[in-house]
Design an enzyme around this catalytic site. Structure first.
Site, mmCIF file in Angstrom:
data_model
loop_
_atom_site.group_PDB
_atom_site.id
_atom_site.type_symbol
_atom_site.label_atom_id
_atom_site.label_comp_id
_atom_site.label_asym_id
_atom_site.label_seq_id
_atom_site.Cartn_x
_atom_site.Cartn_y
_atom_site.Cartn_z
ATOM 1 N N LYS A 80 0.832 -1.305 0.099
ATOM 2 C CA LYS A 80 -0.156 -0.145 -0.145
ATOM 3 C C LYS A 80 0.753 1.343 -0.089
ATOM 4 O O LYS A 80 0.217 2.388 -0.595
ATOM 5 C CB LYS A 80 -0.801 0.065 1.254
ATOM 6 C CG LYS A 80 -2.267 -0.971 1.094
ATOM 7 C CD LYS A 80 -3.170 -0.643 2.155
ATOM 8 C CE LYS A 80 -4.187 -1.820 2.122
ATOM 9 N NZ LYS A 80 -5.367 -1.535 3.167
ATOM 10 N N ASP A 130 -9.957 3.363 2.119
ATOM 11 C CA ASP A 130 -10.215 2.750 3.631
ATOM 12 C C ASP A 130 -10.778 3.747 4.268
ATOM 13 O O ASP A 130 -11.396 3.445 5.050
ATOM 14 C CB ASP A 130 -8.681 2.235 3.850
ATOM 15 C CG ASP A 130 -8.236 0.892 3.177
ATOM 16 O OD1 ASP A 130 -9.193 -0.002 2.867
ATOM 17 O OD2 ASP A 130 -7.117 0.622 3.010
#
Ligand code: ATR
Length: 290
Positions: A71, A109
């Site tokens: 990420k 997210d």
């Protein structure tokens, strides 16, 4: 579910990705929406990340999700980043322009967490005091969303320096972020007045289902809500303990669903069938219950 020359591809890049619920969730959503799109797991090792990302436009991919451990490392490989990426410091979704091959990094997210707490009627604002357990990637996304809402945020982590690093990062993104770091040993001294606890550690995740990140003997703050980001099992030991102490406990499946729904919408331009996606995730978890 057929695949033909018109099928549009998306997927998830991570290592490992075999247990990801995302393929089942997105493929069910595509079928429900009548879209000739398919979502595939793409296991990619760290050393191969750059080659894999650069090859996506040539393969005609419309986008991918990015998961652990890529990420942060994926950021320099992209052509542009959204504001959410700069305030979280991580990318979990890439949108690929089908004409130019331009790679845009997004973070759903944070928005997924905010959407799910809103869906659960958990309000956070300037008078909220939120305790986040853990200081990994999930903690960053949750902390960024909460700082944006104006809540007072305490990041409590086993390794204090990692919590301090998140605070420092938030200070570089916001003028006066209402955020502080604490070590897990200090937990008894910071729970006073806490309205929301968010567990972002993997403690309690299957197969370690009898573990909890909450230290023994420390009372839960009364009247608080516990939000758990672990969703395997659907009810963790921490959730059970919190409920026994009279707290309301919310499981983490919603955050997964809403981050996926946001990615679906970015890729397809269509409204995501959130209820279908949630139902499939719950079904998959039930089928794989041990
Ligand atoms: P993610 O990126 O998925 O959020 P991560 O980066 O592995 O996951 O972060 C996991 C977090 O859970 C870390 O903050 C970790 O604490 P340390 O920084 O001290 O390693 C925390 N964590 C993991 N196992 C833990 C345990 N047994 N007790 C307390 N905290 C734990």
């Amino acid at each position: 579910m057929s695949i033909d020359g018109q099928t549009q591809l998306v997927g998830v890049i991570g290592w490992p990705v075999a247990h990801s619920l995302s393929p089942a969730m997105h493929n069910a959503a595509f079928t429900y929406a009548g879209l000739n799109w398919r979502y595939v797991p793409l296991p990619v090792r760290s050393g191969d990340l750059a080659t894999a990302i650069k090859g996506l436009p040539a393969l005609g991919f419309r986008g991918v999700n990015i998961t652990v451990p890529h990420k942060v490392d994926v950021i320099p490989l992209l052509d542009s980043l959204t504001e959410a990426v700069s305030i979280v410091g991580a990318v979990n979704t890439i949108r690929i322009d089908r004409n130019t091959g331009h790679l845009e990094g997004l973070n759903t997210d944070m928005t997924g967490f905010l959407a799910d707490i809103a869906a659960n009627n958990i309000r956070v604002n300037k008078v909220s005091r939120v305790l986040i357990l853990g200081a990994g990637g999930a903690s960053r996304a949750v902390a960024a969303g909460l700082v944006r809402s104006g809540a007072h945020v305490i990041i409590c982590n086993r390794t204090l320096s990692k919590a301090q690093a998140i605070v420092k990062f938030m200070q570089s993104s916001w003028a006066h972020p209402n955020i502080e770091a604490a070590s897990l040993d200090d937990l008894p001294h910071v729970t006073r007045g806490v309205t929301l606890i968010v567990n972002t550690t993997p403690v309690g995740m299957w197969p370690d289902v009898d573990s909890t990140p909450w230290p023994e003997g420390v009372p839960f703050p009364s009247g608080a809500v516990l939000y758990e980001t672990v969703y395997r099992p659907p009810k963790t030991r921490l959730m059970r303990d919190a409920e026994k102490a009279g707290l309301r406990a919310v499981g983490g499946i919603g955050m997964l669903v809403y981050q996926g729904a946001a990615a679906f919408e970015v890729w397809t331009g269509r409204k995501a069938p959130v209820d279908v996606m949630k139902m499939i995730c719950e079904q998959e978890l039930k089928e794989n219950e041990n």
